[in-house]
Design a protein around this motif. Structure first.
Motif, PDB file in Angstrom:
ATOM      1  N   ALA A   1      -1.695   7.820  -3.369  1.00 22.98           N
ATOM      2  CA  ALA A   1      -1.576   6.469  -2.303  1.00 22.98           C
ATOM      3  C   ALA A   1      -1.436   5.331  -3.307  1.00 22.98           C
ATOM      4  CB  ALA A   1      -2.860   6.367  -1.528  1.00 22.98           C
TER       5      ALA A   1
ATOM      6  N   ASP B   1       3.420   4.200   5.641  1.00 24.00           N
ATOM      7  CA  ASP B   1       2.829   5.099   6.368  1.00 24.00           C
ATOM      8  C   ASP B   1       3.715   5.421   7.616  1.00 24.00           C
ATOM      9  OD1 ASP B   1       1.461   3.830   8.062  1.00 24.00           O
ATOM     10  OD2 ASP B   1      -0.085   3.298   6.829  1.00 24.00           O
TER      11      ASP B   1
ATOM     12  N   LEU C   1      -4.765   3.772   1.302  1.00 25.43           N
ATOM     13  CA  LEU C   1      -4.436   3.141   0.006  1.00 25.43           C
ATOM     14  C   LEU C   1      -5.595   2.784  -0.999  1.00 25.43           C
ATOM     15  CD1 LEU C   1      -1.916   0.000   1.549  1.00 25.43           C
ATOM     16  CD2 LEU C   1      -1.454   2.266   0.394  1.00 25.43           C
TER      17      LEU C   1
ATOM     18  N   ALA D   1       4.431   3.337  -0.378  1.00 22.53           N
ATOM     19  CA  ALA D   1       3.223   2.564   0.360  1.00 22.53           C
ATOM     20  C   ALA D   1       3.015   2.916   1.646  1.00 22.53           C
ATOM     21  CB  ALA D   1       2.870   1.077  -0.104  1.00 22.53           C
TER      22      ALA D   1
ATOM     23  N   SER E   1      -4.817   2.017   7.795  1.00 23.16           N
ATOM     24  CA  SER E   1      -3.534   2.085   6.762  1.00 23.16           C
ATOM     25  C   SER E   1      -4.464   1.888   5.669  1.00 23.16           C
ATOM     26  CB  SER E   1      -2.523   1.237   6.923  1.00 23.16           C
ATOM     27  OG  SER E   1      -2.050   1.544   8.269  1.00 23.16           O
ATOM     28  N   TYR E   2      -5.424   0.908   5.314  1.00 25.89           N
ATOM     29  CA  TYR E   2      -5.621   0.537   4.028  1.00 25.89           C
ATOM     30  C   TYR E   2      -7.097   1.508   3.521  1.00 25.89           C
ATOM     31  CZ  TYR E   2      -2.830  -3.293   5.111  1.00 25.89           C
ATOM     32  OH  TYR E   2      -1.530  -3.821   5.425  1.00 25.89           O
TER      33      TYR E   2
ATOM     34  N   LEU F   1       3.882   2.157  -7.308  1.00 25.21           N
ATOM     35  CA  LEU F   1       4.382   1.748  -5.872  1.00 25.21           C
ATOM     36  C   LEU F   1       5.800   2.267  -5.682  1.00 25.21           C
ATOM     37  CD1 LEU F   1       4.122   0.150  -3.266  1.00 25.21           C
ATOM     38  CD2 LEU F   1       4.539  -1.836  -4.384  1.00 25.21           C
TER      39      LEU F   1
ATOM     40  N   THR G   1       3.704  -5.788   3.340  1.00 22.95           N
ATOM     41  CA  THR G   1       2.649  -4.619   3.512  1.00 22.95           C
ATOM     42  C   THR G   1       1.927  -4.436   4.866  1.00 22.95           C
ATOM     43  OG1 THR G   1       2.088  -4.395   0.843  1.00 22.95           O
ATOM     44  CG2 THR G   1       0.495  -3.589   2.435  1.00 22.95           C
TER      45      THR G   1
ATOM     46  N   GLY H   1       1.111   9.517   4.273  1.00 21.25           N
ATOM     47  CA  GLY H   1       1.963   8.576   4.167  1.00 21.25           C
ATOM     48  C   GLY H   1       3.250   8.917   4.591  1.00 21.25           C
TER      49      GLY H   1
ATOM     50  N   ASN I   1       2.442  -0.938   6.332  1.00 21.73           N
ATOM     51  CA  ASN I   1       1.058  -0.280   6.511  1.00 21.73           C
ATOM     52  C   ASN I   1       0.117  -1.351   7.580  1.00 21.73           C
ATOM     53  OD1 ASN I   1       1.957  -0.140   3.671  1.00 21.73           O
ATOM     54  ND2 ASN I   1       0.735   1.588   4.111  1.00 21.73           N
TER      55      ASN I   1
ATOM     56  N   SER J   1      -1.688   1.539  -4.599  1.00 21.31           N
ATOM     57  CA  SER J   1      -2.081   0.336  -4.518  1.00 21.31           C
ATOM     58  C   SER J   1      -1.732  -0.822  -5.581  1.00 21.31           C
ATOM     59  CB  SER J   1      -3.807   0.129  -4.412  1.00 21.31           C
ATOM     60  OG  SER J   1      -4.228   1.120  -3.184  1.00 21.31           O
TER      61      SER J   1
END
Length: 443
Positions: free
Chosen positions: A301, A337, A295, A335, A291-292, A315, A282, A239, A286, A303
């Protein structure tokens, strides 16, 4: 001619600089560069350098292609890895031929947001914790191998990763980029370097430079550096937790000595704005399919949309390292990255927080538990929502966001959405190794 421009022209002559690289980014955050000779520099300052905007990702259509790159003399730095022929770089602002700002220029998007903050009396500062992976160069890209087997804060005697961080930090410092911390992160081959606080525009420029420096150092040492958020299924992802603060002159607008959390009303409204708009931004903080995967990992990480103090599953976190030091009051957004476009991401973080201030949004109750360990029902009862679970969901929410559209501008907003839809559609068509391994033998 201003003093900074005169300084650059003298420095180029005094230091025998042979090439000046003019840098800017496309909408997705990839660095673009054109080199000019010293004889062309004075003209570049006065008139800019023309280029074909239609050839740059997201910049222009063919029939409106002409654009001008104007070097920013305040960003002049020598490139330490170009030792045989003296080479310097400057970031550019992009305009149309009539002198108006190019709406596709990510640097202009951030400048526009910073002006909005300045009109309210605020200066926006950021401090990123940039995580990345070091990989063996002899492994194929589709089967990466970490450079080491270390873990969080591991101290290892002069291995390749230790040498790498030392050399990279030395080079960053030579370019005027101050480093605060560096250490091994939680996954094998994963490292972190934290940059010292700076205004958001300087920091976005620094992040772009940081990526170039790390890749140059890695190539020089026969290894690879990658900012892909999640290269390994079995290990945590990378991240770029970013600490942010607003200052009014010399005063930290987030600090209130009388408050239990040491947060002012402005700071609390800013956090509320970040939480309220987190779903919408987001897709930019991200921005890649990969990227997900980070998360979804859990642990550090985030979410789930909530805030806390010493809660690294939240967050938004309010660090308590120096609770009684006014200048240290800040908010950490977890969140984001480092594969994002920092100009666009920081513009959105700022405008989301400013919207919270403008509307005096109330701060939700603090999350004191490990949010990852709670059940869906427990999170729902606490009013804790989830971030988009994949890029497609993030795009759908962003598409309806007035704040994101206004911040990015129509051109960047439309292009970004089209590009990300195409990325997810391509991803959705792929047959993955996991499907073949688990289903092909059984079906």
């Amino acid at each position: 001619m201003d003093r900074q421009t005169e300084f650059v022209l003298r420095a180029v002559e005094d230091r025998n600089v042979k090439f000046i690289r003019l840098w800017f980014t496309d909408v997705l955050g990839f660095l673009k560069s054109v080199a000019i000779a010293p004889a062309e520099l004075e003209g570049a300052f006065s008139e800019g350098i023309g280029f074909d905007g239609s050839a740059i990702e997201g910049y222009a259509r063919v029939y409106e292609a002409d654009m001008i790159a104007h070097p920013d003399p305040t960003t002049f730095q020598l490139l330490p890895w170009r030792t045989k022929a003296g080479t310097a770089r400057m970031f550019c602002d992009i305009t149309m031929p009539d002198g108006s700002p190019a709406m596709a220029d990510p640097r202009h998007v951030l400048k526009r947001a910073l002006k909005k903050a300045a009109d309210k009396g605020f200066t926006f500062y950021t401090h990123p914790e940039i995580e990345f992976f070091l990989l063996r160069a002899d492994a194929p890209w589709n089967a990466p191998e970490p450079l080491d087997s270390g873990g969080y804060f591991d101290h290892t005697t002069l291995d390749e990763g230790t040498d790498f961080r030392r050399d990279a930090i030395t080079m960053l410092e030579q370019m005027g980029i101050s480093v605060e911390f560096s250490h091994h992160e939680g996954a094998p081959g994963q490292h972190e370097i934290d940059l010292r606080y700076a205004d958001a525009l300087s920091m976005a420029d620094n992040i772009m430079t940081f990526k170039v420096v790390l890749k140059e150092v890695a190539v020089g040492q026969g290894i690879r550096a990658s900012f892909l958020p999640k290269p390994f299924t079995e290990h945590p992802g990378s991240g770029m937790h970013t600490h942010v603060s607003l200052f009014e002159g010399d005063q930290n607008a987030f600090y209130d000595a009388t408050d239990e959390v040491r947060l002012s009303k402005i700071g609390k409204h800013f956090i509320a704005g970040l939480l309220a708009h987190s779903h919408e931004i987001t897709a930019v903080t991200n921005q890649w399919v990969n990227s997900y995967k980070r998360l979804a990992w859990g642990g550090e990480a985030p979410s789930y949309v909530c805030w806390g103090r010493n809660n690294r599953s939240a967050l938004v976190r309010v660090p308590l390292f120096k609770p009684d030091k006014a200048s240290s009051a800040r908010v950490e957004y977890r969140a984001i990255d480092s594969a994002c476009n920092p100009y666009l991401a920081y513009a959105l973080l700022l405008n989301a927080g400013l919207d919270g201030i403008d509307k005096e949004m109330p701060l939700p109750p603090e999350a004191e538990d490990d949010v990852w360990s709670l059940t869906d029902r427990e999170r729902s009862s606490m009013g804790i929502d989830t971030l988009p679970r994949n890029l497609e969901n993030a795009i759908a929410v962003m598409e309806e966001s007035e704040l994101v559209a206004e911040t990015l501008g129509e051109h960047v907003f439309d292009y970004f959405l089209r590009n990300k839809r195409a990325e997810f559609d391509e991803y959705r068509r792929q047959v993955t190794p996991q499907e073949l391994e688990t289903l092909l033998p059984r079906l």
